[in-house]
Design a protein around this motif. Structure first.
Motif, PDB file in Angstrom:
ATOM      1  N   ILE A  65       0.845  -1.207   0.000  1.00 23.84           N
ATOM      2  CA  ILE A  65       0.000   0.000   0.000  1.00 23.84           C
ATOM      3  C   ILE A  65       0.874   1.248   0.000  1.00 23.84           C
ATOM      4  CG2 ILE A  65      -1.606   1.354   1.411  1.00 23.84           C
ATOM      5  CD1 ILE A  65      -2.899  -1.314   2.246  1.00 23.84           C
ATOM      6  N   ILE A  66       1.904   1.218   0.834  1.00 22.05           N
ATOM      7  CA  ILE A  66       2.773   2.393   0.940  1.00 22.05           C
ATOM      8  C   ILE A  66       3.381   2.730  -0.413  1.00 22.05           C
ATOM      9  CG2 ILE A  66       4.965   3.212   1.905  1.00 22.05           C
ATOM     10  CD1 ILE A  66       4.203   1.627   4.478  1.00 22.05           C
ATOM     11  N   GLN A  67       3.875   1.705  -1.089  1.00 22.62           N
ATOM     12  CA  GLN A  67       4.535   1.959  -2.366  1.00 22.62           C
ATOM     13  C   GLN A  67       3.589   1.854  -3.542  1.00 22.62           C
ATOM     14  OE1 GLN A  67       8.406   0.229  -2.990  1.00 22.62           O
ATOM     15  NE2 GLN A  67       8.422  -0.559  -0.886  1.00 22.62           N
ATOM     16  N   SER A  68       2.339   1.489  -3.260  1.00 28.31           N
ATOM     17  CA  SER A  68       1.337   1.299  -4.293  1.00 28.31           C
ATOM     18  C   SER A  68       1.819   0.280  -5.321  1.00 28.31           C
ATOM     19  CB  SER A  68       0.997   2.632  -4.960  1.00 28.31           C
ATOM     20  OG  SER A  68      -0.237   2.525  -5.616  1.00 28.31           O
ATOM     21  N   CYS A  69       2.140  -0.885  -4.800  1.00 26.37           N
ATOM     22  CA  CYS A  69       2.689  -1.931  -5.664  1.00 26.37           C
ATOM     23  C   CYS A  69       1.559  -2.652  -6.407  1.00 26.37           C
ATOM     24  CB  CYS A  69       3.476  -2.936  -4.813  1.00 26.37           C
ATOM     25  SG  CYS A  69       4.086  -4.319  -5.795  1.00 26.37           S
ATOM     26  N   ASN A  70       1.618  -2.625  -7.712  1.00 29.20           N
ATOM     27  CA  ASN A  70       0.579  -3.298  -8.496  1.00 29.20           C
ATOM     28  C   ASN A  70       0.766  -4.814  -8.488  1.00 29.20           C
ATOM     29  OD1 ASN A  70      -0.498  -0.889  -9.120  1.00 29.20           O
ATOM     30  ND2 ASN A  70       0.186  -0.841 -11.262  1.00 29.20           N
ATOM     31  N   VAL A  71       2.038  -5.234  -8.621  1.00 23.86           N
ATOM     32  CA  VAL A  71       2.312  -6.662  -8.767  1.00 23.86           C
ATOM     33  C   VAL A  71       1.783  -7.438  -7.567  1.00 23.86           C
ATOM     34  CG1 VAL A  71       4.179  -8.373  -8.841  1.00 23.86           C
ATOM     35  CG2 VAL A  71       4.242  -6.359 -10.330  1.00 23.86           C
ATOM     36  N   TYR A  72       1.943  -6.858  -6.379  1.00 20.28           N
ATOM     37  CA  TYR A  72       1.446  -7.517  -5.181  1.00 20.28           C
ATOM     38  C   TYR A  72      -0.029  -7.870  -5.333  1.00 20.28           C
ATOM     39  CZ  TYR A  72       0.353  -8.349  -0.264  1.00 20.28           C
ATOM     40  OH  TYR A  72      -0.075  -8.911   0.917  1.00 20.28           O
ATOM     41  N   PHE A  73      -0.805  -6.904  -5.811  1.00 21.29           N
ATOM     42  CA  PHE A  73      -2.253  -7.133  -5.926  1.00 21.29           C
ATOM     43  C   PHE A  73      -2.590  -8.026  -7.122  1.00 21.29           C
ATOM     44  CE2 PHE A  73      -2.024  -3.533  -3.124  1.00 21.29           C
ATOM     45  CZ  PHE A  73      -2.984  -3.847  -2.168  1.00 21.29           C
ATOM     46  N   TYR A  74      -1.769  -7.933  -8.204  1.00 25.48           N
ATOM     47  CA  TYR A  74      -1.963  -8.865  -9.314  1.00 25.48           C
ATOM     48  C   TYR A  74      -1.829 -10.295  -8.817  1.00 25.48           C
ATOM     49  CZ  TYR A  74      -1.140  -5.015 -12.689  1.00 25.48           C
ATOM     50  OH  TYR A  74      -1.200  -3.874 -13.414  1.00 25.48           O
ATOM     51  N   ARG A  75      -0.833 -10.485  -7.986  1.00 27.31           N
ATOM     52  CA  ARG A  75      -0.557 -11.859  -7.567  1.00 27.31           C
ATOM     53  C   ARG A  75      -1.605 -12.335  -6.570  1.00 27.31           C
ATOM     54  NH1 ARG A  75       5.665 -12.885  -7.605  1.00 27.31           N
ATOM     55  NH2 ARG A  75       4.972 -14.907  -6.828  1.00 27.31           N
ATOM     56  N   LEU A  76      -2.158 -11.386  -5.779  1.00 34.27           N
ATOM     57  CA  LEU A  76      -3.277 -11.783  -4.924  1.00 34.27           C
ATOM     58  C   LEU A  76      -4.425 -12.293  -5.796  1.00 34.27           C
ATOM     59  CD1 LEU A  76      -3.594  -8.980  -2.198  1.00 34.27           C
ATOM     60  CD2 LEU A  76      -2.501 -11.207  -1.994  1.00 34.27           C
ATOM     61  N   ALA A  77      -4.645 -11.602  -6.889  1.00 37.74           N
ATOM     62  CA  ALA A  77      -5.751 -11.974  -7.774  1.00 37.74           C
ATOM     63  C   ALA A  77      -5.441 -13.279  -8.508  1.00 37.74           C
ATOM     64  CB  ALA A  77      -6.009 -10.855  -8.780  1.00 37.74           C
ATOM     65  N   MET A  78      -4.163 -13.448  -8.871  1.00 32.95           N
ATOM     66  CA  MET A  78      -3.799 -14.632  -9.641  1.00 32.95           C
ATOM     67  C   MET A  78      -3.731 -15.880  -8.758  1.00 32.95           C
ATOM     68  SD  MET A  78      -0.813 -12.815 -11.825  1.00 32.95           S
ATOM     69  CE  MET A  78       0.116 -14.279 -12.201  1.00 32.95           C
ATOM     70  N   GLU A  79      -3.155 -15.701  -7.538  1.00 29.91           N
ATOM     71  CA  GLU A  79      -2.769 -16.887  -6.781  1.00 29.91           C
ATOM     72  C   GLU A  79      -3.492 -17.026  -5.447  1.00 29.91           C
ATOM     73  OE1 GLU A  79       1.280 -15.886  -6.385  1.00 29.91           O
ATOM     74  OE2 GLU A  79       1.588 -15.796  -8.556  1.00 29.91           O
ATOM     75  N   ARG A  80      -4.031 -15.928  -4.907  1.00 27.49           N
ATOM     76  CA  ARG A  80      -4.545 -16.003  -3.531  1.00 27.49           C
ATOM     77  C   ARG A  80      -6.052 -15.891  -3.449  1.00 27.49           C
ATOM     78  NH1 ARG A  80       0.658 -14.818  -1.560  1.00 27.49           N
ATOM     79  NH2 ARG A  80       1.664 -16.501  -2.638  1.00 27.49           N
ATOM     80  N   GLY A  81      -6.724 -16.042  -4.564  1.00 25.34           N
ATOM     81  CA  GLY A  81      -8.184 -16.099  -4.503  1.00 25.34           C
ATOM     82  C   GLY A  81      -8.871 -14.744  -4.350  1.00 25.34           C
ATOM     83  N   LEU A  82      -8.202 -13.693  -4.815  1.00 21.09           N
ATOM     84  CA  LEU A  82      -8.884 -12.378  -4.798  1.00 21.09           C
ATOM     85  C   LEU A  82      -9.803 -12.313  -6.023  1.00 21.09           C
ATOM     86  CD1 LEU A  82      -9.266  -9.532  -3.655  1.00 21.09           C
ATOM     87  CD2 LEU A  82      -7.257  -8.804  -4.929  1.00 21.09           C
ATOM     88  N   THR A  83     -11.067 -12.712  -5.825  1.00 25.77           N
ATOM     89  CA  THR A  83     -11.983 -12.794  -6.961  1.00 25.77           C
ATOM     90  C   THR A  83     -12.818 -11.524  -7.084  1.00 25.77           C
ATOM     91  OG1 THR A  83     -13.695 -13.728  -5.586  1.00 25.77           O
ATOM     92  CG2 THR A  83     -12.193 -15.280  -6.675  1.00 25.77           C
ATOM     93  N   LEU A  84     -13.442 -11.397  -8.234  1.00 28.90           N
ATOM     94  CA  LEU A  84     -14.329 -10.247  -8.445  1.00 28.90           C
ATOM     95  C   LEU A  84     -15.465 -10.255  -7.425  1.00 28.90           C
ATOM     96  CD1 LEU A  84     -14.774  -9.775 -12.298  1.00 28.90           C
ATOM     97  CD2 LEU A  84     -13.454  -8.395 -10.698  1.00 28.90           C
ATOM     98  N   SER A  85     -15.998 -11.430  -7.131  1.00 27.90           N
ATOM     99  CA  SER A  85     -17.153 -11.454  -6.231  1.00 27.90           C
ATOM    100  C   SER A  85     -16.748 -11.059  -4.818  1.00 27.90           C
ATOM    101  CB  SER A  85     -17.822 -12.827  -6.254  1.00 27.90           C
ATOM    102  OG  SER A  85     -16.877 -13.807  -5.895  1.00 27.90           O
ATOM    103  N   LYS A  86     -15.529 -11.418  -4.401  1.00 29.13           N
ATOM    104  CA  LYS A  86     -15.059 -10.987  -3.083  1.00 29.13           C
ATOM    105  C   LYS A  86     -14.938  -9.457  -3.049  1.00 29.13           C
ATOM    106  CE  LYS A  86     -12.398 -14.793  -1.113  1.00 29.13           C
ATOM    107  NZ  LYS A  86     -11.030 -15.333  -1.018  1.00 29.13           N
ATOM    108  N   MET A  87     -14.322  -8.931  -4.116  1.00 31.07           N
ATOM    109  CA  MET A  87     -14.152  -7.459  -4.171  1.00 31.07           C
ATOM    110  C   MET A  87     -15.503  -6.759  -4.228  1.00 31.07           C
ATOM    111  SD  MET A  87     -10.845  -6.678  -6.539  1.00 31.07           S
ATOM    112  CE  MET A  87     -10.928  -8.003  -7.723  1.00 31.07           C
ATOM    113  N   GLU A  88     -16.425  -7.400  -4.947  1.00 30.37           N
ATOM    114  CA  GLU A  88     -17.746  -6.774  -5.052  1.00 30.37           C
ATOM    115  C   GLU A  88     -18.412  -6.688  -3.677  1.00 30.37           C
ATOM    116  OE1 GLU A  88     -20.796  -9.072  -6.797  1.00 30.37           O
ATOM    117  OE2 GLU A  88     -22.224  -7.410  -6.713  1.00 30.37           O
ATOM    118  N   ALA A  89     -18.308  -7.814  -2.931  1.00 29.96           N
ATOM    119  CA  ALA A  89     -18.945  -7.837  -1.615  1.00 29.96           C
ATOM    120  C   ALA A  89     -18.363  -6.732  -0.729  1.00 29.96           C
ATOM    121  CB  ALA A  89     -18.745  -9.202  -0.966  1.00 29.96           C
ATOM    122  N   THR A  90     -17.039  -6.592  -0.760  1.00 31.06           N
ATOM    123  CA  THR A  90     -16.413  -5.552   0.046  1.00 31.06           C
ATOM    124  C   THR A  90     -16.844  -4.163  -0.423  1.00 31.06           C
ATOM    125  OG1 THR A  90     -14.504  -7.011   0.214  1.00 31.06           O
ATOM    126  CG2 THR A  90     -14.214  -4.728   0.931  1.00 31.06           C
TER     127      THR A  90
END
Lengths: 679, 374
Positions: free
Chosen positions: A415-440
């Motif tokens: 968050i501090i560095q606003s790293c995109n890759v970190y969040f890409y990998r959450l989406a790719m590998e850690r189950g950050l799905t659209l429906s989870k984001m939608e619920a939040t």
């Protein structure tokens, strides 16, 4: 011949007959007088009164709008309104037959020209409109019978010219009617809104509520939303008119005596808003200017378009709400030239759009808090786990890039560095799905209007896989893009303010509000706003909130943070930058060559709250095509926060807050390698 | 009647010097004063020109009245046909070189003044017919239908000329005056019946054949002014409201709202009675009708005491002049007849009528003086 007197006695019977006939005829005439004057006299006396009594509407003084310190935002000023009767009563005399008829006769072209010649028109269109309005009235049997307001705010010279033409009196009347005046003009344009003449459709809809042709009605902003409170109740005055319906200047005493008491109008109710005009002004000056006329000039150096919301984090009271550029609402009190109107509608800066609530934007990296919170509800996710950022990831045969390689990062650092890759990998590998984001997102109120009430709020978009497939926009990478606030995620500035207010206050989703209270003119309370929270409170655990909060504090206060260069002395600010890419294909022809307006440039965001230890205010700014969030938007937000916490806030004294980098006198250290990477 | 009206001074007062008829002079003075007050009220101060003009006409009329009153009426008898001829010539002249105002050609211009020859024609016709009927009474045609031919022609010729000015009501009044005089001297029961039959069938025929649609519409408006309140019925309806608004005691001089706020068109001319009725009320209206009735009655009284048939006929003619003008004018305001456009003597602004009326009274005054010569 005539030499001697004649004996006329044989004619005596004839004389007597004549006398009797005469007597009978005169008795009949007297009998009719008896009928009309003695038997039916009262009836005709009241009809004679109805002949010369005329009731006219007396407009109620419109309710005023004040800011939170009682400074006026909308008031009334005395003005004159021109009324015309398209089909005035005209006495048509037939001198030969000594008879006269009263007819409704449409005014002639010559009469219309005579009146038009006395008015200072803005341009030809203005004049054409004026003339065609009169022509419409005179062609309409029904509305031609009444005096209709066709031009407000006559100048003193117009007033004098028309008043001196006595021949106009048969169909032209000038009445006192207040005009609306907005002391702050463009600065509060989208808050106050403006007024226009009531449209025909609206008139049909509101006909029961006592609106007349030519009345003015709130069209946007508070003027529209609170029209029923502001308008008040129309009163009634009575006056003496002559046979042609022309008011008599010095009516006969008996006519004046017959006038009924006037019905006093009930003034409209005053609105007190939560806006602090001085804070609003600070925000506007941080942008450069809000006034369209200045913003649209080519040599203008400020920000061309954007919006800012400053809000109390606990209550949702909006303290400042700026949309750039804005049109001075006072403009609508006069006819607007075609050239001017054309300029407004064609402007790439969209001066009619309230950019805080009416326009959706990609939130960019400011959305990463949603992605992070979506993960934090999942107990299998470890925010301290280090993920290596190597500048890009490959997914589905495409490369998803970052602006720089951040190296190994956990959630806070990402968050501090606003790293995109970190969040890409959450989406790719850690189950950050659209429906989870939608619920939040939905639990924070995104994807639907916040409920402010004015200016028809946009609802933004929260993509789901279903909606993506439905729209045919589903691609494998959409999840990745959504995780960093691109893809199809859209929010308004106000929605983002609510999101960050929720993080700031620890989990209460507030409903933003502008109106604090409404009072009658004599100070009786009619309405008082109570802070309202959304019913479905978001599942924001305090330790999750703390984690995000630490990240946001780091954005501004950690030397690696994207907004470190914008930090303030004297107060700790927590915030998040955002630099939202705009589609390259959205570049529009014809907007090249405007200095400082590059439509290929990203939208710049900064969302922040302060003081970090005990947040009071949340401020979100968007600069359209402003470039990097830290450069374009963060300074604006910091100025507003600095001003607010530096003394503007009630009860806070002697806290000096100033931009830290100014102390140094040298450019602040750059975070990371590339300032453009302040994502 | 004579002793009652003139005997106020116990018989010692001999009337005005030169034998002016005191009753006529007093009634005239009364009517003229009230009329001028009413005209001033109708003008509401704005038409001082009108009032001043009317006073001027009254003065001219008074001079004419007194001058003629001192003449021997036999001069008028001798000049009867000449006077009639001059009047007719003037009416013809209007048809040739008349001044057209508002599509009606009624006026002759004499330097600064314009006058309306159809007004004095009324008096001249009276004198002409009276002279003829005087002569007729001594001939074998007395009381016959053939005896009606010459007076008929004497009436119809000017009436026809006036009709095409156009001024229907004045030509009708000429006919009514002639009929009133004939009713005294020439008509018998039989000829009356025949004339009535002719008249009624003529009117029905005229209604069928000659009436234009717009005239029929006018009748309709007259019968139902309420349904044409904003339009053709306006004038008559507003006049009615003015009259009714007067009530019993009237609104007071210069206080009528219908008058002051100009709701009654032609209030200074043919609708002056509406103003009068509004401001003087039922009592004032009745007083006015009574005064005119007394005037007509006095004229009939003078006629019955006249020295000869000519004098009686002239008195009846003048009585008819006042009677018909008053009845037809007030009748319009009170909605007994459709709008005709006849002046109310003295009340309606206009010189020709005022002077004619006063001149006529002067003639009668002269006759009144001569009746004691028997």
């Amino acid at each position: 011949m005539l030499s001697r007197p004649e004996d006329l006695r044989p004619l005596k019977l004839r004389f007597q007959l004549m006398l009797v006939v005469t007597m009978v005829v005169f008795l009949v005439l007297g009998g009719r007088l008896f009928q009309l004057q003695v038997l039916e006299g009262d009836q005709y006396a009241s009809r004679a009164e109805r002949n010369f009594l005329q009731s006219i509407d007396v407009e109620a003084p419109r309710g005023r709008i004040f800011d939170s310190k009682g400074r006026p935002l909308a008031v009334n000023r005395p003005a004159y309104t021109l009324m015309v009767t398209g089909r005035p009563r005209v006495l048509v005399e037939d001198e030969a037959a000594k008879s006269a008829e009263l007819r409704r006769i449409a005014v002639t072209d010559a009469q219309v020209d005579e009146l038009a010649a006395l008015i200072d028109f803005q341009d030809e269109t203005d004049e054409l409109k004026f003339v065609s309005r009169i022509e419409e009235l005179r062609d309409d049997e029904e509305s031609g019978r009444y005096a209709v307001a066709i031009r407000s705010n006559l100048s003193d010279r117009e007033y004098a010219r028309i008043k001196t033409r006595e021949q106009l009196a048969s169909w032209v009347d000038i009445r006192k009617r207040a005009r609306r005046f907005y002391p702050e003009g463009a600065l509060t344009a989208f808050i106050t809104g403006y007024m226009r003449e009531i449209s025909r459709e609206e008139l049909e809809r509101r006909g029961q509520a006592g609106y007349r042709v030519g009345d003015r009605i709130g069209k946007t902003g508070l003027e529209r939303q609170w029209e029923n409170y502001l308008r008040g109740r129309t009163g009634m005055a009575n006056r003496v008119v002559n046979a042609l319906g022309i008011p008599v200047v010095n009516p006969p005493a008996m006519a004046s005596a017959a006038l009924a008491d006037p019905v006093e109008p009930i003034p409209g109710q005053d609105i007190h808003v939560s806006i602090d005009v001085e804070l609003q002004r600070v925000a506007a000056e941080a942008f450069g200017s809000v006034l369209y006329d200045e913003v649209s000039q080519t040599e203008y150096g400020g920000r061309r378009a954007g919006g800012l919301v400053a809000m109390e984090v606990d209550t949702g009271r909006i303290l400042a709400m700026v949309s750039v550029p804005s049109i001075d609402p006072n403009e609508w009190e006069q006819p607007i030239t075609r050239a001017k109107f054309g300029d407004w509608t064609a402007s790439p800066f969209k001066p009619f759009i309230d950019k805080t609530i009416q326009e959706n934007y990609f939130p960019g990296s400011t959305y990463k808090v949603v992605s992070a919170l979506s993960m934090l509800v999942d107990s299998s996710y470890d925010p301290d786990e280090i993920i290596e950022c190597g500048r890009y990831v490959e997914y589905g045969g495409r490369k998803f890039r970052d602006t720089h390689a951040c190296g190994p990062v956990g959630l806070e650092d990402a968050i501090i560095q606003s790293c995109n890759v970190y969040f890409y990998r959450l989406a790719m590998e850690r189950g950050l799905t659209l429906s989870k984001m939608e619920a939040t997102a939905r639990s924070f109120g995104l994807g639907e209007p916040t409920g402010l009430g004015i200016n028809s709020e946009a609802s933004g978009t929260v993509p789901t896989e279903a909606s993506e497939i439905r729209q045919g926009s589903f691609q494998q990478g959409v999840r990745l893009n959504s995780a960093i606030g691109q893809g199809n995620v859209k929010v308004t500035v106000l929605q983002l303010s609510v999101l960050y207010a929720t993080i700031a206050n620890g989990g209460s989703v507030v409903t933003p509000s502008l109106v604090d209270r409404i009072e009658t003119r004599d100070g009786k309370l009619v309405f008082e706003n109570e802070p309202r929270l959304r019913e479905a409170s978001p599942p924001l655990e305090s330790f999750d909130r703390e984690r995000i909060h630490r990240g946001l504090v780091g954005v501004v206060n950690d030397p690696k943070g994207t907004a470190y260069s914008e930090r303030l002395n004297g107060v700790t600010v927590a915030g998040k930058t955002g630099t939202a890419q705009v589609g390259r294909d959205r570049r529009r022809v014809g907007e090249q060559g405007i200095v400082g307006w590059d439509t290929t440039q990203d939208h710049a965001w900064f969302a922040a709250y302060a003081p970090a230890e005990d947040p009071e205010i949340v401020v979100v700014a968007l600069v359209a095509h402003g470039g990097a969030g830290a450069d374009a938007a963060a300074p604006i937000v910091m100025r507003v926060i600095g001003d607010y916490l530096g003394g503007r806030r009630a009860g806070s004294v002697n806290r000096t807050v100033s931009p830290a980098r100014r102390d140094a006198g040298v450019p602040p250290p750059l975070p990371g390698a590339d300032r453009k990477g302040a994502r | 009647m004579r002793s009652r009206l003139r005997g106020g001074g116990g018989g010692t007062w001999r009337g005005f010097p030169g034998g002016l008829d005191a009753v006529l002079v007093l009634l005239t003075a009364l009517l003229v004063s009230v009329a001028v007050v009413n005209l001033n009220s109708a003008g509401a101060g704005d038409w001082t020109g009108l009032v001043r003009g009317q006073i001027g006409f009254v003065l001219v009329g008074a001079v004419a009245m007194f001058t003629v009153a001192f003449l021997d009426y036999r001069v008028l008898y001798r000049l009867g046909y000449t006077i009639y001829g001059v009047g007719l010539a003037l009416v013809v002249l209007v048809a040739v070189v008349g001044v057209t105002t508002n599509s009606a050609e009624r006026w002759l211009r004499l330097g600064m003044l314009t006058f309306q020859p159809s007004e004095p024609m009324k008096l001249f016709l009276i004198l002409g017919i009276a002279r003829y009927l005087q002569e007729l009474s001594e001939s074998s045609l007395a009381g016959t239908i053939r005896g009606l031919i010459i007076p008929g022609v004497m009436t119809v010729v000017p009436a026809a000329l006036i009709l095409q000015q156009p001024d229907l009501s004045t030509s009708v009044v000429l006919g009514l005056i002639a009929l009133s005089m004939l009713a005294l001297a020439q008509l018998t029961l039989r000829s009356t019946l025949i004339l009535s039959l002719l008249g009624v069938s003529g009117m029905m025929l005229g209604w069928r054949l000659l009436m234009e649609d717009y005239q029929r519409e006018r009748i309709d408006v007259w019968l139902n002014p309420e349904t044409h309140a904003e339009g053709a019925g306006y004038q008559i309806l507003q006049a009615r409201i003015a009259v009714g608004n007067g009530g019993i005691f009237g609104r007071g001089v210069g206080e009528g709202s219908q008058n002051l706020l100009n709701f009654v068109p032609y209030k200074e001319s043919d609708f002056a009675f509406a103003v009068f009725a509004e401001e003087w009320g039922f009592l004032g209206g009745c007083m006015l009708l009574l005064v005119v009735f007394v005037l007509v009655a006095w004229l009939l009284n003078l006629a019955s005491q006249a020295r000869d048939r000519f004098s009686a006929l002239v008195c009846v003619g003048v009585a008819a002049l006042f009677f018909w003008h008053t009845v037809l004018n007030v009748g319009v305001v009170l909605e007994f007849i459709p709008n005709t456009g006849l002046p109310l003597p003295f009340f309606t602004h206009g010189g020709s009528n005022v002077v004619t009326m006063m001149l006529s009274l002067g003639v009668v005054s002269s006759i009144s003086r001569a009746r004691r010569e028997r």
